[in-house]
Design a protein around this motif. Structure first.
Motif, short mmCIF file in Angstrom:
data_model
loop_
_atom_site.label_atom_id
_atom_site.label_comp_id
_atom_site.label_asym_id
_atom_site.label_seq_id
_atom_site.Cartn_x
_atom_site.Cartn_y
_atom_site.Cartn_z
N LYS A 38 55.01 45.66 63.04
CA LYS A 38 56.03 44.63 62.80
C LYS A 38 55.37 43.30 62.43
O LYS A 38 55.97 42.48 61.72
N TYR A 39 54.14 43.10 62.88
CA TYR A 39 53.42 41.84 62.61
C TYR A 39 52.26 42.05 61.64
O TYR A 39 51.33 41.25 61.60
N ALA A 40 52.31 43.13 60.89
CA ALA A 40 51.22 43.43 59.95
C ALA A 40 51.76 43.48 58.52
O ALA A 40 51.50 44.42 57.77
N ALA A 41 52.52 42.46 58.15
CA ALA A 41 53.09 42.42 56.81
C ALA A 41 51.98 42.23 55.77
O ALA A 41 50.90 41.70 56.06
N ALA A 42 52.27 42.67 54.55
CA ALA A 42 51.28 42.57 53.47
C ALA A 42 50.93 41.12 53.18
O ALA A 42 51.79 40.24 53.21
N MET A 43 49.66 40.88 52.90
CA MET A 43 49.18 39.56 52.53
C MET A 43 49.66 39.23 51.12
O MET A 43 50.25 40.06 50.43
N GLU A 44 49.38 38.02 50.67
CA GLU A 44 49.76 37.64 49.31
C GLU A 44 48.90 38.38 48.29
O GLU A 44 47.85 38.91 48.63
N SER A 45 49.36 38.41 47.06
CA SER A 45 48.62 39.13 46.02
C SER A 45 47.60 38.22 45.35
O SER A 45 47.68 36.99 45.42
N GLU A 46 46.63 38.85 44.72
CA GLU A 46 45.63 38.15 43.92
C GLU A 46 45.23 39.07 42.78
O GLU A 46 45.54 40.27 42.80
N THR A 47 44.58 38.52 41.78
CA THR A 47 44.16 39.30 40.63
C THR A 47 42.65 39.41 40.62
O THR A 47 41.95 38.41 40.78
N TYR A 68 44.32 47.81 47.12
CA TYR A 68 45.69 48.30 47.09
C TYR A 68 46.49 47.51 46.06
O TYR A 68 46.48 46.28 46.07
N LEU A 69 47.18 48.23 45.20
CA LEU A 69 47.96 47.59 44.13
C LEU A 69 49.09 46.75 44.71
O LEU A 69 49.82 47.19 45.59
N ALA A 70 49.23 45.53 44.19
CA ALA A 70 50.31 44.65 44.62
C ALA A 70 51.58 44.90 43.82
O ALA A 70 52.68 44.56 44.27
N GLU A 71 51.45 45.49 42.64
CA GLU A 71 52.60 45.75 41.77
C GLU A 71 52.48 47.14 41.19
O GLU A 71 51.38 47.66 41.01
N ALA A 128 51.95 53.34 41.73
CA ALA A 128 52.92 52.63 42.56
C ALA A 128 52.26 51.49 43.32
O ALA A 128 51.07 51.55 43.67
N ALA A 129 53.04 50.45 43.59
CA ALA A 129 52.57 49.38 44.48
C ALA A 129 52.22 50.01 45.82
O ALA A 129 52.91 50.90 46.32
N GLY A 130 51.13 49.55 46.43
CA GLY A 130 50.67 50.10 47.70
C GLY A 130 49.71 51.25 47.55
O GLY A 130 49.19 51.75 48.54
N PHE A 181 44.76 51.72 29.48
CA PHE A 181 45.91 50.91 29.10
C PHE A 181 45.57 49.43 28.98
O PHE A 181 46.46 48.58 28.86
N GLY A 182 44.29 49.10 29.04
CA GLY A 182 43.88 47.72 28.84
C GLY A 182 44.16 46.79 30.00
O GLY A 182 44.20 45.57 29.82
N VAL A 183 44.37 47.36 31.20
CA VAL A 183 44.63 46.52 32.37
C VAL A 183 43.28 46.06 32.92
O VAL A 183 42.69 46.72 33.78
N HIS A 184 42.80 44.96 32.40
CA HIS A 184 41.47 44.47 32.80
C HIS A 184 41.54 43.51 33.98
O HIS A 184 40.52 43.25 34.64
N ALA A 185 42.72 42.97 34.29
CA ALA A 185 42.93 42.12 35.45
C ALA A 185 43.98 42.81 36.32
O ALA A 185 45.13 42.98 35.89
N VAL A 186 43.60 43.21 37.52
CA VAL A 186 44.43 44.10 38.34
C VAL A 186 45.08 43.32 39.48
O VAL A 186 44.37 42.67 40.26
N PRO A 187 46.41 43.38 39.62
CA PRO A 187 47.07 42.71 40.75
C PRO A 187 46.93 43.53 42.03
O PRO A 187 47.39 44.67 42.10
N VAL A 188 46.26 42.95 43.01
CA VAL A 188 46.03 43.64 44.27
C VAL A 188 46.44 42.73 45.42
O VAL A 188 46.66 41.53 45.25
N VAL A 189 46.56 43.33 46.62
CA VAL A 189 46.89 42.56 47.81
C VAL A 189 45.59 42.04 48.44
O VAL A 189 44.59 42.75 48.50
#
Length: 420
Positions: free
Chosen positions: A27-36, A46-49, A167-169, A183-191
């Protein structure tokens, strides 16, 4: 009243089940903010998106063979034992764009993976052809008919544009790196990885660099926790050992909670006179999540929340510390990274040898896995007391023994948590 019951009453301990303790922690272990992060640094994150295909893959019709791109209908006469001769109008290596449309009576030399020219609907293997020149013009002879579509990978065969890819997560593995790169995803959104402060408590502890002294032990739990946090994807911050002084512990733990995303301590949670973490958590009862779990080893595992931050106090016994981490700390750390599945996988395995202990609580038994005749067996560690450290290194699973079992014979089907 037993000694244990008296102690539990004195220290306000009421055991809860492992599953309930995990629910309270998460309950107190929510996902942190995302970064690239750059693609090359995304392994294990872990993928953020969610990721969808920005274009079909492959994006062009691709040859599956070295050979000749042809109109399949031109090869039908080969059935009568005759070679069909086709004029070669193009040569297409990988990476090149075809310069000619293929029409009946023509062909193009093509390499594996190259773009199939318009008009062609099959690729002949090089091995079923022969070549010649007539007035300086190359021709290819076809000795075997080929059906339409053969040896051509169509556009979008693997993934269509807009199709779900990851999938996210999802935790990024090597195969995912290949897909993202394609697919050219060179900057990856992660948590963001959580920063985890690690304390050990106890005046008996020596640093690993110190010589052994009478009555002292080296602090083995902190390095183990550092490795476990890193293995779970967190960023461990080593905060040293705290002597058995509650004022010192209070100030250090409070500072750690202000600076880090999660704080883990080891030791000081039993019911002795110098078990300061148990006292510290009880000071603010409203913040305590639990201080006893119906499990062995590690029943005294304690958790609290202060200022929205988790404080997880694990047993000082190495075996209990290790089990407590896998059951409670690891799920919290991976959940804080947005993991879609925070818990370790469980398998049904065959017990490799008798397990004679009687259990009042659920017991998590260190064990090693072996495969015999296509079945997976788990062999319990010979010495599995909570204070025993050495068998941790020999274990790759935890056998789950339900309460009230009067021992389990070899050959029993049991559940086992598979360790990373």
């Amino acid at each position: 009243m037993t000694i244990q019951e008296a102690s539990d009453s004195k220290f306000g301990r009421k055991a809860i089940q492992v599953g309930e303790a995990q629910v309270r922690i998460l309950k107190y272990a929510a996902a942190m903010e995302s970064e690239t992060v750059p693609l090359e640094q995304s392994m294990g994150r872990y993928l953020a998106e969610s990721v969808t295909a920005p274009h079909p893959f492959p994006a062009f019709r691709r040859s599956g063979m070295d050979g000749y791109a042809v109109v399949a209908a031109d090869t039908e006469n080969c059935r009568e034992g005759e070679s069909v001769w086709l004029k070669v109008v193009d040569n297409i290596p990988c990476g090149a764009v075809p310069s000619e449309r293929i029409v009946s009576g023509t062909a193009a030399r093509i390499m594996t993976g190259a773009q199939v020219p318009e008009g062609a609907d099959a690729v002949l293997m090089l091995e079923v052809t022969e070549t010649r020149e007539l007035d300086g013009i190359p021709y290819v002879g076809v000795r075997k008919p080929i059906p339409g579509g053969r040896n051509i990978t169509p556009i979008g065969h693997e993934l269509k544009q807009g199709e779900h890819v990851l999938a996210a997560g999802h935790q990024i593995a090597a195969g995912d790196i290949a897909v993202l790169a394609a697919f050219g995803v060179h900057a990856v959104p992660v948590v963001r990885r959580p920063k985890v402060g690690i304390f050990a408590t106890g005046s008996e502890l020596l640093d690993v660099k110190e010589p052994l002294q009478p009555g002292k032990i080296r602090n083995s739990n902190s390095p183990m926790l550092e490795a476990l946090v890193r293995e779970a994807g967190g960023v461990p911050v080593m905060l040293g050992a705290i002597a058995d002084e509650i004022e010192l512990a209070r100030s250090k733990v409070q500072a750690a909670l202000e600076n880090y995303d999660l704080v883990i301590t080891t030791g000081g949670v039993s019911v002795g006179d110098y078990d300061i973490m148990g006292d510290l958590v009880r000071e603010e009862a409203g913040d305590m999540l639990f201080n006893k779990v119906a499990m062995r080893p590690g029943s005294v595992t304690t958790a609290a929340v202060r200022g929205g931050k988790l404080l997880l106090a694990l047993s000082g016994n190495p075996g209990a510390c290790f089990v407590g981490f896998q059951l409670f700390a690891r799920p919290a750390i991976v959940s804080m990274q947005g993991a879609s599945e925070p818990f370790l996988p469980e398998w049904t395995v065959v017990l490799g040898k008798d397990y004679p202990k009687v259990n009042n609580y659920t017991r998590f038994v260190r064990a090693r896995l072996e495969v015999h005749d296509g079945s997976v067996y788990a062999f319990p560690a010979g010495i599995d007391e909570s204070s025993v450290m050495v068998t941790i290194k020999d274990s790759d699973c935890l056998i789950i023994v339900p309460p009230e079992e009067r021992g389990l014979p070899a050959g029993s089907k049991v559940r086992a948590m598979i360790l990373p």
